[in-house]
Enzyme design. Sequence first.
Site, short mmCIF file in Angstrom:
data_model
loop_
_atom_site.label_atom_id
_atom_site.label_comp_id
_atom_site.label_asym_id
_atom_site.label_seq_id
_atom_site.Cartn_x
_atom_site.Cartn_y
_atom_site.Cartn_z
N GLU A 78 65.24 -44.77 11.82
CA GLU A 78 65.26 -45.53 12.65
C GLU A 78 64.32 -46.18 13.16
O GLU A 78 64.04 -47.15 12.28
CB GLU A 78 63.14 -43.94 13.41
CG GLU A 78 64.30 -43.15 13.60
CD GLU A 78 62.78 -41.99 14.46
OE1 GLU A 78 61.64 -42.44 14.17
OE2 GLU A 78 63.47 -41.16 13.95
N GLU B 243 66.81 -43.74 22.64
CA GLU B 243 66.21 -43.04 23.38
C GLU B 243 64.57 -42.93 24.17
O GLU B 243 63.83 -44.05 23.89
CB GLU B 243 65.23 -41.96 22.28
CG GLU B 243 64.33 -40.43 22.34
CD GLU B 243 64.38 -39.65 21.35
OE1 GLU B 243 64.69 -39.64 20.31
OE2 GLU B 243 62.60 -39.00 22.09
N LYS C 199 71.09 -41.03 10.38
CA LYS C 199 70.97 -42.22 10.92
C LYS C 199 69.21 -42.36 10.53
O LYS C 199 68.62 -41.78 9.57
CB LYS C 199 70.96 -40.79 12.39
CG LYS C 199 69.82 -42.15 13.34
CD LYS C 199 69.76 -41.18 14.50
CE LYS C 199 69.33 -40.27 14.77
NZ LYS C 199 67.86 -40.04 14.82
N ASP D 121 65.53 -34.96 12.51
CA ASP D 121 64.80 -34.93 11.63
C ASP D 121 63.38 -33.86 12.73
O ASP D 121 62.72 -33.21 12.42
CB ASP D 121 63.55 -35.95 10.92
CG ASP D 121 63.67 -36.81 12.33
OD1 ASP D 121 63.75 -36.89 12.95
OD2 ASP D 121 63.37 -37.78 11.45
N SER D 122 64.28 -33.59 13.48
CA SER D 122 63.68 -32.60 15.03
C SER D 122 63.24 -30.79 14.41
O SER D 122 63.16 -30.41 15.28
CB SER D 122 64.10 -32.72 16.36
OG SER D 122 65.76 -32.63 16.42
N ASP E 236 69.87 -36.91 9.32
CA ASP E 236 68.54 -37.69 9.31
C ASP E 236 67.95 -38.63 8.53
O ASP E 236 67.62 -37.14 7.64
CB ASP E 236 67.53 -37.23 10.92
CG ASP E 236 67.17 -37.66 12.21
OD1 ASP E 236 68.44 -39.09 11.98
OD2 ASP E 236 66.74 -37.58 12.47
O1 KIV Z 1 65.97 -35.41 15.63
C1 KIV Z 1 66.27 -35.86 16.90
O2 KIV Z 1 67.16 -34.58 17.25
C2 KIV Z 1 66.89 -37.08 17.29
C3 KIV Z 1 67.31 -36.63 18.56
C4 KIV Z 1 67.00 -36.97 19.04
C5 KIV Z 1 67.72 -38.11 18.42
O3 KIV Z 1 66.97 -38.09 16.31
#
Ligand code: KIV
Length: 266
Positions: free
Chosen positions: A116, A183, A114, A45-46, A84
């Site tokens: 969090e 992280e 993934k 989600d970056s 994510d």
């Molecule tokens: O969204 C992302 O890119 C991440 C990484 C920084 C692990 O969760």
Amino acid sequence: MPRLTVRHIAAFKGKGERVAMVTAYDATFARLIDEAGAEMLLVGDSVGMVVQGHDSTLPVTMDQMVYHTQAVARGSERALIVADLPFMSYQASDDDAVRNAGRLIAEGGAQAVKLEGGGRVLSAVRRMVDAGIPVMGHLGLTPQSVNAFGGFKVQGRGDEAAEKLVEDALRLQDAGAFALVIETIPAELAKRVTDALTIPTIGIGAGIDCDGQVLVCYDMLGLFEGFMPKFVKRYASLAEAAREATKRYVEEVKAGTFPSEEHSFH
Ligand code: KIV
């Protein structure tokens, strides 16, 4: 070439082989990173920060994650794709988590998801794993909690915070997570977590002793110039290269030297 599976990724730890993971959001980068040998592609989600231009990951939606995951799946062949679960796609209920994770797998073409957090996501992790969805955990600086943390700061400092992080990691493993991103935590704590777990840890800003590493592709390739966390290493300067190439293009358009005969039809 058959895609890697979560079983392959789990086996890396047993063999003492490190795992390389890189983010990707589109088919072109997914293809390049896949061809270069990374074992896992993270549709992170970056995307909200490096592609959409937001100052956090919070505005990213499920529909956007499905769209980017589809592109990454089309562009890659071998790497395991982890997508994510974005902010508010799993926090309100475990049913949301299972439904939205299912979309990333069924519509997006990811092989794993993934999410969090520690204790508060354990029941969601169990539900997804029960539904046959491989889950990667994410502890430490979890960007979806940036407002609670008061900024992008190192986490797990101090005995109490470190104990909690180790405990959360063990609980995520017990809940069925196949791997764990850690992280921006002290390297010593990352080693402790890595030694305590049988599942692989994938570090970002967590030192050398993790079982693997992940970087955001725009950071790794020197494309994102907004800010550079201490843990980023730029392996190329693509922003500079893109600016230079575009400058030459603009000059040639203005000078009337592009397109030449070579680039023209008759
Ligand atoms: O969204 C992302 O890119 C991440 C990484 C920084 C692990 O969760």
